[in-house]
Design a protein around this motif. Structure first.
Motif, short mmCIF file in Angstrom:
data_model
loop_
_atom_site.label_atom_id
_atom_site.label_comp_id
_atom_site.label_asym_id
_atom_site.label_seq_id
_atom_site.Cartn_x
_atom_site.Cartn_y
_atom_site.Cartn_z
N ALA A 150 -37.96 40.39 -23.27
CA ALA A 150 -37.97 41.07 -24.57
C ALA A 150 -37.10 42.33 -24.52
O ALA A 150 -36.35 42.64 -25.45
CB ALA A 150 -39.39 41.43 -24.97
N ARG A 151 -37.19 43.04 -23.41
CA ARG A 151 -36.41 44.27 -23.26
C ARG A 151 -34.90 43.95 -23.16
O ARG A 151 -34.07 44.67 -23.72
CB ARG A 151 -36.88 45.04 -22.02
CG ARG A 151 -36.17 46.34 -21.77
CD ARG A 151 -36.43 47.35 -22.87
NE ARG A 151 -35.64 48.56 -22.65
CZ ARG A 151 -35.11 49.28 -23.62
NH1 ARG A 151 -35.31 48.96 -24.89
NH2 ARG A 151 -34.39 50.34 -23.34
N ILE A 152 -34.58 42.87 -22.48
CA ILE A 152 -33.16 42.50 -22.37
C ILE A 152 -32.59 42.16 -23.75
O ILE A 152 -31.46 42.50 -24.07
CB ILE A 152 -32.95 41.35 -21.35
CG1 ILE A 152 -33.35 41.82 -19.94
CG2 ILE A 152 -31.50 40.87 -21.36
CD1 ILE A 152 -33.31 40.75 -18.87
N ARG A 153 -33.43 41.52 -24.58
CA ARG A 153 -32.98 41.23 -25.95
C ARG A 153 -32.67 42.52 -26.71
O ARG A 153 -31.65 42.62 -27.39
CB ARG A 153 -34.06 40.45 -26.71
CG ARG A 153 -34.00 38.95 -26.46
CD ARG A 153 -34.78 38.16 -27.52
NE ARG A 153 -36.20 38.42 -27.46
CZ ARG A 153 -37.04 37.84 -26.59
NH1 ARG A 153 -36.59 36.96 -25.70
NH2 ARG A 153 -38.33 38.11 -26.59
N GLU A 154 -33.53 43.53 -26.53
CA GLU A 154 -33.28 44.82 -27.19
C GLU A 154 -32.00 45.47 -26.67
O GLU A 154 -31.23 46.03 -27.44
CB GLU A 154 -34.45 45.79 -26.92
CG GLU A 154 -35.72 45.42 -27.64
CD GLU A 154 -36.89 46.35 -27.29
OE1 GLU A 154 -37.96 46.16 -27.86
OE2 GLU A 154 -36.73 47.26 -26.42
N MET A 155 -31.79 45.38 -25.36
CA MET A 155 -30.58 45.98 -24.78
C MET A 155 -29.33 45.30 -25.33
O MET A 155 -28.34 45.96 -25.66
CB MET A 155 -30.61 45.86 -23.25
CG MET A 155 -31.72 46.67 -22.62
SD MET A 155 -31.82 46.39 -20.83
CE MET A 155 -30.55 47.50 -20.23
N ALA A 156 -29.39 43.97 -25.45
CA ALA A 156 -28.25 43.22 -25.98
C ALA A 156 -27.98 43.63 -27.43
O ALA A 156 -26.81 43.79 -27.84
CB ALA A 156 -28.51 41.72 -25.89
#
Ligand code: IMP
Length: 179
Positions: free
Chosen positions: A22-28
């Motif tokens: 979920a955090r990687i999605r936000e970073m992207a």
């Protein structure tokens, strides 16, 4: 509480794979917003960043390329002994917007080295995306731009990070259990 043993050490789950993804999605999403309309070169640092780089990159909507480099140590001829150099370049990166993808920023020494070597290649600008950051251990000058999780100054494995080569395939991040 999920625990695992790698070689002679016990590790406990610290960040679950769902939370990481979920955090990687936000970073992207942040990167997609910040670089809108630009041509971006992502540069993954092997070995540790390969999983994070893959997960991040497949959610990038920009006109983008990805390449991987590795830091190799060799015995230098100068007084400081061992010298580290980025190897594996296969393209001209001058005038590119570069996003370096790191698994973890600890002391920041690796980051300084990467900055130094990229600057000599005359890139347009450089930003750093790291899955994990240990602010307590960091002694660099320029903090990473995109940080997945700030973590305490403890040893962690999983999601690409290893203990003596093992543990990279764990889907969550695990921290060392002190006994
Ligand atoms: P630096 O201290 O910021 O230069 O970090 C150097 C490298 O050490 C990172 O790219 C990782 O490969 C490794 N490293 C630092 N902390 C950890 C950890 O907690 N687990 C596994 N590898 C680590």
């Amino acid at each position: 509480m999920k625990e695992t043993v790698i070689k002679d050490k016990k590790f406990r789950e610290m960040i679950s794979s769902d939370v990481i993804n979920a955090r990687i999605r936000e970073m992207a999403e942040m990167i997609n917003r910040d670089y809108e309309g630009k041509d971006v070169l992502f540069l993954g640092i092997l070995n540790g960043a390969f999983l994070f780089a893959a997960e991040l990159f497949r959610q990038i909507k920009l006109r983008a390329r990805i390449s991987f480099v590795k830091l190799a140590s060799y015995e230098g001829t100068n007084s400081s002994g061992s010298v580290k150099e980025l190897i594996g370049w296969n393209e001209d990166i001058s005038n590119m917007h570069v996003v370096v993808i790191e698994d973890i920023v600890d002391t920041g020494n690796t980051l300084e080295l990467i900055y130094g070597q990229l600057k000599t290649r005359k890139v347009a600008d450089i930003r750093i995306a790291t899955l994990l950051f240990k602010p307590g251990a960091y002694n660099g000058t320029q903090a990473p731009d995109y940080v997945g999780f700030k973590i305490p100054n403890d040893f962690v494995v999983g999601y690409g990070l290893d203990y003596d080569g093992y543990g990279r395939n764990l889907p969550s991040v695990y921290t060392l259990v002190k006994e």
